[in-house]
Design an enzyme around this catalytic site. Sequence first.
Site, PDB file in Angstrom:
ATOM      1  N   GLU A   1       1.955   1.807  -3.506  1.00 26.79           N
ATOM      2  CA  GLU A   1       0.852   2.343  -4.314  1.00 26.79           C
ATOM      3  C   GLU A   1       0.820   3.869  -4.239  1.00 26.79           C
ATOM      4  OE1 GLU A   1      -3.322   3.696  -3.424  1.00 26.79           O
ATOM      5  OE2 GLU A   1      -3.319   1.548  -2.989  1.00 26.79           O
ATOM      6  N   HIS A   2       0.981   4.412  -3.038  1.00 24.42           N
ATOM      7  CA  HIS A   2       1.003   5.869  -2.875  1.00 24.42           C
ATOM      8  C   HIS A   2       2.180   6.494  -3.623  1.00 24.42           C
ATOM      9  CE1 HIS A   2      -1.841   6.972   0.556  1.00 24.42           C
ATOM     10  NE2 HIS A   2      -2.077   5.685   0.339  1.00 24.42           N
TER      11      HIS A   2
ATOM     12  N   HIS B   1       0.831  -1.195   0.000  1.00 26.64           N
ATOM     13  CA  HIS B   1       0.000   0.000   0.000  1.00 26.64           C
ATOM     14  C   HIS B   1       0.873   1.256   0.000  1.00 26.64           C
ATOM     15  CE1 HIS B   1      -2.524   3.044   2.287  1.00 26.64           C
ATOM     16  NE2 HIS B   1      -3.187   2.856   1.176  1.00 26.64           N
TER      17      HIS B   1
ATOM     18  N   GLU C   1      -4.039   8.383   7.100  1.00 28.84           N
ATOM     19  CA  GLU C   1      -5.057   7.489   6.542  1.00 28.84           C
ATOM     20  C   GLU C   1      -5.413   6.378   7.529  1.00 28.84           C
ATOM     21  OE1 GLU C   1      -5.753   4.747   2.509  1.00 28.84           O
ATOM     22  OE2 GLU C   1      -3.823   5.732   2.874  1.00 28.84           O
TER      23      GLU C   1
END
Length: 450
Positions: free
Chosen positions: A71-72, A68, A148
């Site tokens: 991905e950012h 993840h 997040e």
Amino acid sequence: MTRAVRLPLDLPELTFTAAGESLVRRSVLPSGVRILSEAVPGARSATIGFWVAVGSRDEREGTFGSTHFLEHLLFKGTPTRTALDIAVSFDAVGGEHNAVTSKEHTCYYAKVQDRDLPMAIDVLADMFTSSLLDETEFENERGVILEELAMADDDPADVASERFFEAVLGVHPLGRPIGGSPETIEAATRDSVLAHYRANYRPQDLVVTIAGAVDHDDAVARISAALERAGWDLSVAATPVPRRTPADPPEQGSPLVVVERPLEQVNMFLGVPGLAAGDERRSVLAVLTSVLGGGMSSRLFQEVRERRGLAYSVYAYTPSYSDAGVFAMYAGCTPARAPEVAELMLAEFRRVGDDGIEPHELARAVGQLGGASALALEDSDTRMSRLGKSELVLGEFVDLDETERRLSLVTAEDVRALAEELAERPVAVAAVGAVEESSFAGLTVEASAS
């Protein structure tokens, strides 16, 4: 098309017509890159996705959350584009772009007008192959991801869902949170994320899917050119990475997880291990889920909300993966009512296994699922995603006609038998709110003994 179409990894070219006269084409390049398209008559836009079959389950100890994190970072710049350049490319044409990390794959996607598809191919290919993973951007994004995670931790339904997966799947990699934890994100290093990037973003890992207004041959040429400009040598022969093979099934973790918080509602999930994505009974499972908790006419909605007024939101859903799945029921209610609601949900679930379903329930569920599938396919996003999951997970393409055919073969006895089988599996409960474990203890003990 009247039957599913298999997608062998060693078949270089494949073309067929799907329901609605859409043209599906698939090319497996010598380098292992796979490109699938679905040209939809009359479409004026297209959705494109760059996929890899790498998700949170593939992370090693000490790298949890790195998929993840990566991905950012792929949106944060390449040698030829800054993060702002990437954002402006899509904003300037009214397009959408984003990414999603799941437990088993990652997808970077964009939706644009047909005339802007070449731009989307260029930008996504650049991001996918050539992200800088700049040290400053890495540290900035660490803070963004921590925010997040904090936002998710403030949402009791998110917390309950994460803890429920831990309860059902135990220490299996599928039971871990996709985003990692604050501790693992704080500990992440650029070197470890870069190693993850280099190990998993190669030609043989890449699947590109496009749906909508698309010319397949033109898309293949443009994708190949963009990848080669980025430095990939597509002349080097490679076999596409094989699809996942089922591993050992997960073992249940703690059957009962309660996170006590001073909230007005209890958010709770209750359920059992479900079916893997490739299970031949997935149409039966879809009908069972619809009857039990798939809409306002479902048993859970009618019994818990309409007849008793115990909850506003109550439903069932069934996420599935290559070698495991989860059958889940959710409700949000006042703390005093939580034990009663949990007992009602479990009782309705078991009643399907004991007594079956009525013919009108079967007909309604089949109609609901077929109609929902048809409506979803009005969106090129759904078609693009269907191509990706067909290639990465199922190894077959199932169109609307075949979906409806499979649903039409489901019988009431099929649904009863599956519900009976699932009801014999160990029950797990996860709840967040002003409740104690003692409120639910009887449910899991009873379920384990049944």
